[in-house]
Design a protein around this motif. Structure first.
Motif, PDB file in Angstrom:
ATOM      1  N   SER A  86      80.379 105.541  11.843  1.00 18.51           N
ATOM      2  CA  SER A  86      79.493 105.166  12.947  1.00 18.51           C
ATOM      3  C   SER A  86      78.044 105.564  12.649  1.00 18.51           C
ATOM      4  CB  SER A  86      79.962 105.792  14.259  1.00 18.51           C
ATOM      5  OG  SER A  86      79.865 107.179  14.203  1.00 18.51           O
ATOM      6  N   MET A  87      77.849 106.690  11.963  1.00 14.16           N
ATOM      7  CA  MET A  87      76.473 107.086  11.647  1.00 14.16           C
ATOM      8  C   MET A  87      75.886 106.203  10.557  1.00 14.16           C
ATOM      9  SD  MET A  87      76.728 111.202  11.986  1.00 14.16           S
ATOM     10  CE  MET A  87      75.125 111.542  11.299  1.00 14.16           C
ATOM     11  N   GLY A  88      76.693 105.834   9.568  1.00 11.48           N
ATOM     12  CA  GLY A  88      76.201 104.965   8.501  1.00 11.48           C
ATOM     13  C   GLY A  88      75.737 103.625   9.038  1.00 11.48           C
ATOM     14  N   LEU A  89      76.601 102.980   9.833  1.00 14.04           N
ATOM     15  CA  LEU A  89      76.233 101.681  10.390  1.00 14.04           C
ATOM     16  C   LEU A  89      75.039 101.802  11.332  1.00 14.04           C
ATOM     17  CD1 LEU A  89      79.713 100.073  11.102  1.00 14.04           C
ATOM     18  CD2 LEU A  89      78.058  99.448   9.355  1.00 14.04           C
ATOM     19  N   LEU A  93      71.392  99.872  11.032  1.00  8.85           N
ATOM     20  CA  LEU A  93      70.847  99.030  12.104  1.00  8.85           C
ATOM     21  C   LEU A  93      69.521  99.579  12.615  1.00  8.85           C
ATOM     22  CD1 LEU A  93      74.176  98.319  14.007  1.00  8.85           C
ATOM     23  CD2 LEU A  93      72.841  96.689  12.688  1.00  8.85           C
ATOM     24  N   ALA A  94      69.408 100.907  12.679  1.00  9.43           N
ATOM     25  CA  ALA A  94      68.164 101.502  13.173  1.00  9.43           C
ATOM     26  C   ALA A  94      67.020 101.211  12.207  1.00  9.43           C
ATOM     27  CB  ALA A  94      68.339 103.007  13.360  1.00  9.43           C
ATOM     28  N   ILE A 170      78.651 103.804  17.792  1.00  8.90           N
ATOM     29  CA  ILE A 170      77.491 103.287  17.052  1.00  8.90           C
ATOM     30  C   ILE A 170      76.247 103.266  17.926  1.00  8.90           C
ATOM     31  CG2 ILE A 170      76.507 101.198  15.988  1.00  8.90           C
ATOM     32  CD1 ILE A 170      79.222 100.628  14.805  1.00  8.90           C
ATOM     33  N   SER A 171      76.392 102.789  19.174  1.00 12.56           N
ATOM     34  CA  SER A 171      75.219 102.612  20.025  1.00 12.56           C
ATOM     35  C   SER A 171      74.505 103.931  20.281  1.00 12.56           C
ATOM     36  CB  SER A 171      75.629 101.970  21.348  1.00 12.56           C
ATOM     37  OG  SER A 171      76.668 102.697  21.925  1.00 12.56           O
TER      38      SER A 171
ATOM     39  N   ALA B  15      70.956  91.687   9.052  1.00 12.71           N
ATOM     40  CA  ALA B  15      71.767  92.875   9.320  1.00 12.71           C
ATOM     41  C   ALA B  15      71.946  93.062  10.823  1.00 12.71           C
ATOM     42  CB  ALA B  15      71.109  94.112   8.707  1.00 12.71           C
ATOM     43  N   LEU B  16      70.861  92.854  11.571  1.00  9.70           N
ATOM     44  CA  LEU B  16      70.944  93.052  13.015  1.00  9.70           C
ATOM     45  C   LEU B  16      71.850  92.020  13.668  1.00  9.70           C
ATOM     46  CD1 LEU B  16      67.264  93.979  13.738  1.00  9.70           C
ATOM     47  CD2 LEU B  16      69.252  95.410  14.127  1.00  9.70           C
ATOM     48  N   ILE B  17      71.730  90.771  13.211  1.00 15.80           N
ATOM     49  CA  ILE B  17      72.571  89.727  13.801  1.00 15.80           C
ATOM     50  C   ILE B  17      74.041  90.014  13.499  1.00 15.80           C
ATOM     51  CG2 ILE B  17      73.162  87.275  13.667  1.00 15.80           C
ATOM     52  CD1 ILE B  17      70.062  86.848  13.246  1.00 15.80           C
ATOM     53  N   ALA B  18      74.311  90.436  12.246  1.00 16.38           N
ATOM     54  CA  ALA B  18      75.685  90.804  11.897  1.00 16.38           C
ATOM     55  C   ALA B  18      76.158  91.961  12.775  1.00 16.38           C
ATOM     56  CB  ALA B  18      75.761  91.189  10.423  1.00 16.38           C
ATOM     57  N   GLY B  19      75.275  92.958  12.969  1.00 21.01           N
ATOM     58  CA  GLY B  19      75.635  94.111  13.798  1.00 21.01           C
ATOM     59  C   GLY B  19      75.962  93.698  15.218  1.00 21.01           C
ATOM     60  N   VAL B  20      75.117  92.862  15.798  1.00 21.79           N
ATOM     61  CA  VAL B  20      75.344  92.402  17.168  1.00 21.79           C
ATOM     62  C   VAL B  20      76.663  91.642  17.251  1.00 21.79           C
ATOM     63  CG1 VAL B  20      74.507  90.824  18.950  1.00 21.79           C
ATOM     64  CG2 VAL B  20      72.911  92.353  17.806  1.00 21.79           C
TER      65      VAL B  20
END
Lengths: 294, 282
Positions: A86-89, A93-94, A170-171, B15-20
Motif C-alpha cells: 500500500s505504501m509503494g503504490l 501515485l503521490a 492506499i488512500s 499512472a493516475l488513471i490506472a490507479g483510479v
C-alpha cells in the motif's frame, strides 16, 4: 506539562468536566484491561466451575504452542506485505499527482474515497472478486494457467487478504505522501536540476530522503493498522483459514476467547498484544517529538 | 515542476488513471452484480455490464429484507448504523472538548494523573481487550442497546489531544478579557472556545463519523437481536448462508448501500476530511 499563564480557579468544576471521559476510561478501558491481566494468570476447567491460579502457565503454554507461533509469523508476513504494497503504490501515485499541474484535485478525490469504506466491506468485495466459482479474477488467472482457490491454498488466501487490506489503505498513505511532497522546498529540486540531475536521480537523491520522516511515520501507522484494524478483513474474507494460514494474532484472541472459550489463553494473548501496542505507540510518539524539534 | 517533459507528464497521467481504475474496479463489479437477477450468477461467469434489475433488488433489500437468511430490511440496519455513528462522533467530541478544557484552563490536584489515564486509552484498542470489555457491557445490561453499541467506544485520547493542542494556541488575552468582563469559566467556554473550535469540531466529526459507521467487531459482539444489527456487520450474515451459494445480487446491493453514506461524507467534505485526518496524527 504545558499550561496557560492565565487560568480559572474553581475547586470542583475541572473534576466535573473530566468526569464523563474518566468514567468511560475506567469502566470500559482500565477495568477490562486489568481483568485481562488477572485472567491471564488463571485457568478455568472445561465447565467453568473451578478456576485455579497457574502463574505464568498460560504464557508458557502459548510460547510452546505451534499455532500461536504460526499466528505471530502470519501477522508479520501480513503486516510487512500490506505496508510494502500500500505504501509503494501510494508513493507512486503521490509522485504522479505532484507532477500533474492541472486536475490534481480531481485525481485526489477519485483516489481518497476508499478511506471511507469499512474494512469488512473491503474484505467482502475482494472475497467476491476472488470467489473460485463466480469471481472474475480466478477466471482470468485460469486463462493464464493458474488454478486459484483461497479456500484450499494458504498462499492464495494470504494474497487475498493482503490485497483487500492494502486496497483500503492506499488512500490514507497517498494523502500523507502528497502532504510530504508538497512540504519539500521547490528550490532544492531546482538546484539538483541545475546540477544536471534528471527526474529519476532527483527522486532518489533529493525527494525520497526528504520524505523519510513521512515514510517512517506511515510505516508505524500501517503496521498498527494491519495488526489491529484488519480484524474485519480477515473475518469477512477468510475467517483465518485455510488451516490457520491467515489467522493473525488479533483474530486468534477473538476465536480463542469467543468461539473456543479458552479464556485464560485468550487473556494472555491480549496482554501480549497490549505490550506490542505500547511499544508501537512509544515509537510513534518518540518520532513525533523529534519532528517537532526540527 | 522543474522542467517541461511531456513524456513524463503523460506517464504520470497514465499512472493516475490506472490507479483510479484499480481503486474503482471492485466497487464497479459489485455494483454490476447488484443490478442482475440472482439467476445471472448460475452460469458461472460474472456479467460485466449493469443489468436491469437494479430497482427491484434495491427496493427489496431496503424495505422488505431477505426472510430466508433472517435479515431485517436494510433501512433498519442503516438507521442503526446512523444512530451509532452519530452517537460515537458527537459523544467523542463532547467529552473530549470538556476534558481538554479542564486540563488546559485549570490547575488542580491529580491533573497529570487524569492526563495519563486518558493517554493510556490509546494503547488499549478494543481488539486487545475484547472478552473482559464484553463482560462489563453484559453485566451492565447494555447488550442489544444503542448505549452498549456506542458508549464503550467514545473515550478518545486523540480527540482530547487535538483540542488541547488547539486550546494552547488560543491567546491568553482572551481569557483575561473575559475575566475583566466578569465571565466565569463556563461562560468563557461557551462564548469563546466553542465558536473558535468550530472548524476543528467539524473536521473531527467527519473522521469520527466514518470510524463509527465502519465499526464491525464491536456490533458483532454486543448485538444478538436482529433489530439492532448495523449494516456493516449485517453483510456477513447475508453472505454466510448455510448450505447454499450466497445470493450475490443481494449481498452486493448491501455492500453498495453500506459504503455510500461514508463515501459521500468524504467526497462532500474533502477539505475538512483531509484536515481532520492530518491533524489527528499530530
Amino acid at each position: 506539562m504545558q499550561t496557560k499563564r492565565t487560568i480559572f480557579h474553581n475547586r470542583w468544576l475541572p473534576y466535573l468536566l473530566l468526569a464523563p471521559q474518566l468514567a468511560i476510561t475506567v469502566i470500559f478501558f482500565l477495568w477490562p484491561a486489568a481483568q485481562a491481566v488477572r485472567q491471564s494468570f488463571l485457568r478455568e476447567d472445561a465447565f467453568g466451575l473451578k478456576t485455579e491460579f497457574v502463574g505464568l502457565g498460560n504464557y508458557l503454554r502459548l510460547f510452546s504452542d505451534p499455532s500461536y507461533l504460526n499466528a505471530f509469523q502470519v501477522t508479520a508476513v501480513f503486516a510487512v506485505s500490506v505496508a510494502a504494497l500500500s505504501m509503494g503504490l501510494a508513493l507512486l501515485l503521490a509522485v504522479a499527482v505532484d507532477r500533474v499541474l492541472r486536475a490534481n484535485q480531481s485525481y485526489t478525490t477519485l483516489l481518497v474515497w476508499p478511506y471511507a469504506v469499512a474494512p469488512a466491506v473491503a474484505g467482502v468485495l475482494w472475497w467476491f472478486l476472488f470467489n473460485p466459482t463466480i469471481g472474475i479474477l480466478p477466471y482470468a488467472l485460469e486463462q493464464l494457467g493458474y488454478d486459484w482457490n483461497h479456500n484450499l491454498d494458504g498462499t492464495d488466501a494470504m494474497i487475498l487478504v493482503v490485497i483487500a487490506a492494502s486496497w483500503k489503505q492506499i488512500s490514507y498513505n497517498f494523502l500523507f505522501f502528497v502532504a510530504g511532497l508538497q512540504a519539500i522546498p521547490q528550490s532544492l529540486r531546482e538546484a539538483a536540476a541545475i546540477d544536471g540531475a534528471g527526474p529519476v536521480e532527483r527522486f532518489f537523491t533529493v525527494v525520497f530522503p526528504l520524505l523519510s520522516p513521512t515514510t517512517f511515520f506511515l510505516l508505524v501507522i500501517n503496521v498498527t493498522y494491519t495488526m489491529f484494524e484488519t480484524f474485519a478483513v480477515i473475518d469477512a474474507a477468510t475467517e483465518g483459514g485455510p488451516s490457520q494460514a491467515t489467522n493473525i494474532l488479533v483474530y486468534k484472541v477473538y476465536r480463542d476467547g469467543f468461539v473456543s472459550l479458552n479464556l485464560g489463553s485468550s487473556a494472555a494473548q491480549s496482554v501480549i498484544l497490549m505490550f506490542i501496542v505500547i511499544a508501537l505507540t512509544f515509537v510513534q510518539f518518540r518520532w513525533i517529538e523529534r519532528r517537532v524539534q526540527y | 515542476m522543474v522542467e517541461n517533459r511531456p513524456l513524463l507528464t503523460l506517464l504520470a497521467h497514465l499512472a493516475l488513471i490506472a490507479g483510479v481504475a484499480v481503486v474503482a474496479f471492485p466497487v464497479y463489479l459489485a455494483f454490476v452484480a447488484s443490478t442482475h437477477p440472482s439467476s445471472a450468477f448460475l452460469s458461472g461467469t460474472l456479467p460485466l455490464v449493469p443489468g436491469d434489475h437494479m430497482g427491484e433488488t434495491y427496493s427489496r433489500m431496503l424495505f422488505s429484507g431477505v426472510s430466508t437468511s433472517g435479515a431485517p430490511p436494510l433501512w433498519l440496519m442503516m438507521t442503526n448504523s446512523l444512530i451509532m455513528a452519530l452517537s460515537i462522533a458527537i459523544g467523542k467530541i463532547a467529552i473530549s472538548i470538556l476534558s481538554a478544557f479542564a486540563i488546559v484552563y485549570f490547575r488542580f490536584p491529580c491533573r497529570a494523573l487524569a492526563f495519563w489515564m486518558i493517554f493510556v486509552t490509546l494503547m488499549l484498542p478494543v481488539e486487545v481487550r475484547i472478552v473482559p470489555t464484553f463482560e462489563v457491557v453484559a453485566n451492565l445490561g447494555m447488550l442489544d442497546t444503542y448505549a452498549g453499541l456506542s458508549i464503550p467506544l467514545i473515550a478518545s485520547a486523540t480527540a482530547t489531544f487535538l483540542f488541547r493542542q488547539f486550546f494552547l494556541t488560543v491567546p491568553d488575552e482572551l481569557v483575561e478579557a473575559a475575566r475583566i468582563d466578569g465571565a466565569g469559566p463556563m461562560r468563557f467556554f461557551r462564548d469563546m472556545l466553542l465558536p473558535l473550535s468550530r472548524t476543528n469540531m467539524a473536521a473531527l466529526f467527519v473522521i469520527l463519523f466514518i470510524y463509527g459507521w465502519n465499526q464491525y467487531l464491536w456490533p458483532l459482539l454486543v448485538t444478538t437481536d436482529e433489530s439492532q444489527y448495523t449494516i456493516v456487520m449485517g453483510i456477513k450474515r447475508l453472505a454466510n448462508v448455510a448450505d447454499a451459494d450466497p445470493q450475490w445480487n443481494n449481498v452486493m446491493a448491501t455492500v453498495i448501500l453500506a459504503m455510500v453514506p461514508p463515501v459521500l461524507v468524504v467526497i462532500g467534505m474533502q477539505k475538512l476530511f483531509v484536515k481532520g485526518l492530518v491533524e489527528q496524527e499530530k
